[in-house]
Design an enzyme around this catalytic site. Structure first.
Site, PDB file in Angstrom:
ATOM      1  CB  ILE A  91      13.337  -8.858 -18.825  1.00  0.00           C
ATOM      2  CG1 ILE A  91      11.956  -8.393 -18.370  1.00  0.00           C
ATOM      3  CG2 ILE A  91      13.899  -7.911 -19.860  1.00  0.00           C
ATOM      4  CD1 ILE A  91      10.962  -8.188 -19.487  1.00  0.00           C
ATOM      5  CB  SER A 117      12.839 -10.480  -5.925  1.00  0.00           C
ATOM      6  OG  SER A 117      13.333  -9.965  -4.699  1.00  0.00           O
ATOM      7  CB  CYS A 153      -0.912   0.011   1.233  1.00  0.00           C
ATOM      8  SG  CYS A 153      -1.883  -1.503   1.437  1.00  0.00           S
ATOM      9  NE  ARG A 207      -6.582  -3.999   1.704  1.00  0.00           N
ATOM     10  CZ  ARG A 207      -7.456  -4.969   1.885  1.00  0.00           C
ATOM     11  NH1 ARG A 207      -8.729  -4.786   1.630  1.00  0.00           N
ATOM     12  NH2 ARG A 207      -7.062  -6.154   2.330  1.00  0.00           N
TER      13      ARG A 207
END
Length: 632
Positions: A291, A363, A2, A50
């Site tokens: 990517i 990640s 948020c 939010r």
């Protein structure tokens, strides 16, 4: 995930304009497109945007405690909220929602500020206690989530998840801090102890701040630190088993979500390790994305596809144009403060790709800092061995002289690039590592500034805070101190800022399991030989993951996202490079010697030298100044 914003009057509790709070929080709409809310009380206003992740249909914010005593706005995730909820419920707490926000309110009611060490996760929150008439601002241990603050002329303190939230307040001054410019030139970002704007602060990672009505603001208080002074005993096999337990625990806890979840997969050690453990604990194929580039030297998608095939992930990849320089202005808006890590562009693109299918992505960030995976850390460990053998009285004159006369040869094979090594060995360990970590060395920075700007900076040097941090670190060795600096300085200001802004720009929540604080604390206690062996960093991590990953993934040279900035600045951005010296907003500040900048730009454009990193830094600084409306 948020965005939060708010206003608090530390003196007389003046009324707070709810529309002003709303404008501040609406400036963060990208962080939370799923809902918004504003609450005001005497002398306080809290705003929230939010992004629904947990308890999607419930848990609106600002949220009030069941007794009406406390109100919170919260950015982040508490991964152990279910365990805390059970503990608090057994002691009589009652809950109306199924999310983690209400758990923080109950934890505050039960333990006060001592609730913070019990929260496992990433967070920045503001909690107002009407009974105590105080506001608690808190930030997670490692600074995954940001929090900016500014003291304003009406006696209030404004805060927001990003600088753009503060920029929406009409009383915020837009005057550049010259020390922040010095910091930015040195590091490529504005570190957490500074802001590009005077009067703006960042709550440091692992700190909280308590503000009270009719009382002077109190400074931040540190509630967590990483300690490198202790060492684990046991065999490599035992330590490997313990490491795997921590990693499994960290990954599993971050897979809790009520929305689609996936992972970034570069094909490197860290992201591949996370994906392997996600696949191990998931019944369904893990959604992964990567990517690629249409230039073979920059492309790693073959390794990502190899890992995806190995673990049966639902993998998507996209090739992007390496000449994707059109997003420079978007980056300046995204980061507000100048930010010169060019890998932010491909990071943003992979976040865009992930957001097409998931709302949460895991990640591999943090492993290099925690387990000594950076080349500079390995070099530093070797340099510290040399410093231990050679007394300073011998090192300083000998290596200082060599460093002064040795040519700077960025074009040469790595073993022949000795200038920086000589300069580093002439210093003590902390000063040497600061030089290795920096982007523009102090000698070069000094030639760029005008006399007037040099006087504004005075005796301050950007390396000073880092050197002091390393010298006072809770550590036993030079490698410990280097890793401490990476975790406390480089990580929150650079890596985590990049991931937060690029992911939040597309309303994607990024989670970093390898930054679980229990894993970080374990890694800090590893003997040095479990971190570095020979020329190999992250030794224990790689040894542990051999049961999951092939050696060509584990032991290939670290690459990371690469962006062809040097070519851009000789081609489509050559005009921008020239404008830095004359015509751009940066040139009008009077900070830099125009003739010197013009000489640097023309030498790069002509191919006589590679000044791409410096020119890119100056270009991003110019764009940020334009975005912030600063002319000096």
């Amino acid at each position: 995930m948020c965005g939060i914003a708010g206003i608090f009057h530390c003196g007389i509790p003046k009324p707070v304009d709810s529309e002003r709070v709303r404008r501040m929080s609406d400036a963060l709409a990208h962080r939370g497109p799923d809902g918004s809310g504003v609450w005001t009380g005497p002398g306080v206003g809290l705003g929230h945007r939010r992004l629904s992740i947990i308890d999607v249909a419930g848990s609106p914010q600002p949220m009030h405690s069941s007794d009406g005593r406390a109100t919170i706005v919260f950015n982040g995730e508490i991964y152990n909220y279910r365990e805390l909820r059970r503990e608090l419920a057994s002691e009589g707490a009652q809950f109306r929602t199924d999310g983690d926000t209400e758990v923080i309110l109950a934890a505050w009611a039960r333990w006060g500020v001592e609730c913070l060490p019990r929260l496992h996760g990433m967070f920045a929150f503001a909690l107002y206690d009407a009974h105590r008439r105080e506001l608690l601002l808190a930030r997670d241990r490692l600074g995954v989530k940001p929090l900016f603050m500014a003291h304003l002329s009406d006696g209030s303190l404004a805060f927001a998840s990003e600088l753009k939230g503060l920029l929406a307040h009409p009383l915020l001054r837009r005057e550049a801090d010259p020390l922040a410019v010095e910091d930015y030139l040195a590091w490529g970002y504005v570190p957490d102890h500074r802001s590009i704007l005077k009067g703006v602060e960042k709550l440091p990672a692992g700190h909280y701040r308590v503000l009270r009505h009719e009382s002077s603001p109190q400074p931040p208080v540190q509630w967590w630190d990483v300690d490198f002074t202790r060492r684990r005993s046991g065999s490599s096999a035992d330590l490997s088993a313990e490491l795997l337990h921590h990693m499994r625990q960290a990954v599993a806890s971050r897979m809790v979500a009520d929305v689609p979840l996936g992972a970034f997969l570069s094909g490197g050690v860290d992201s591949s390790s996370v994906v392997a453990l996600m696949a191990e604990s998931s019944r369904d194929p893990v959604k992964t994305c990567s990517i690629g580039f249409d230039v073979a030297a920059l492309d790693e998608t073959a390794y990502a596809e190899q890992v995806a095939l190995r673990f049966g992930t639902d993998h998507r990849s996209r090739t992007v144009d390496p000449d994707d320089f059109s997003a420079v202005d978007r980056l300046a808006t995204m980061f507000d403060e100048p930010f010169a890590d060019a890998s932010a562009l491909p990071t943003w693109r992979v976040c865009q790709l992930a957001r097409e299918n998931v709302t949460v992505a895991l990640s591999g960030d943090g492993a290099d800092e925690a387990f000594a995976g950076y080349r500079r850390q390995i070099f530093h460990a070797r340099e510290e061995q040399a410093r231990a053998v050679l007394p300073a009285a011998l090192r300083r004159p000998a290596f200082g002289a060599l460093g002064a006369i040795w040519p700077k040869a960025d074009w040469a094979p790595r073993p022949l690039r000795a200038k920086t090594t000589f300069q580093s060995l002439a210093d003590d360990g902390a000063a040497g590592y600061a030089r290795a970590l920096g982007v523009v060395p102090p000698e070069l920075r000094a030639t760029l500034y005008t006399d007037r700007f040099a006087r504004e900076i005075g005796d301050y040097r950007a390396e000073d805070p880092l050197v002091e941090m390393m010298r006072s670190a809770p550590a036993r060795s030079g490698l410990d101190r280097a890793q401490y600096a990476d975790l406390k300085f480089w990580l929150p200001g650079g890596i985590l800022t990049k991931v937060d802004r690029t992911s939040m720009n597309v309303s994607l929540e990024a989670r970093e399991p390898l930054l679980d604080h229990r894993l970080i604390e374990f890694a800090a206690q590893l003997p040095q030989r479990e971190r570095i062996r020979g020329r190999q960093g992250k030794w224990l991590l790689k040894h542990t993951m051999r049961r999951y990953l092939p050696d060509d993934v584990l032991f290939r040279p670290k690459q990371g996202f690469v962006t062809p900035v040097a070519q851009w600045l000789r081609g489509p951005l050559a005009g921008e490079a020239r404008a830095i010296a004359s015509g751009a907003r940066l040139a009008r500040t009077g900070w830099f010697d125009e003739i010197r900048l013009s000489t640097i730009a023309e030498a790069h454009i002509a191919g006589r030298s590679d000044h791409s990193r410096l020119l890119w830094q100056l270009l991003m600084l110019d764009r940020s100044l334009d975005r912030l409306g600063i002319s000096g």
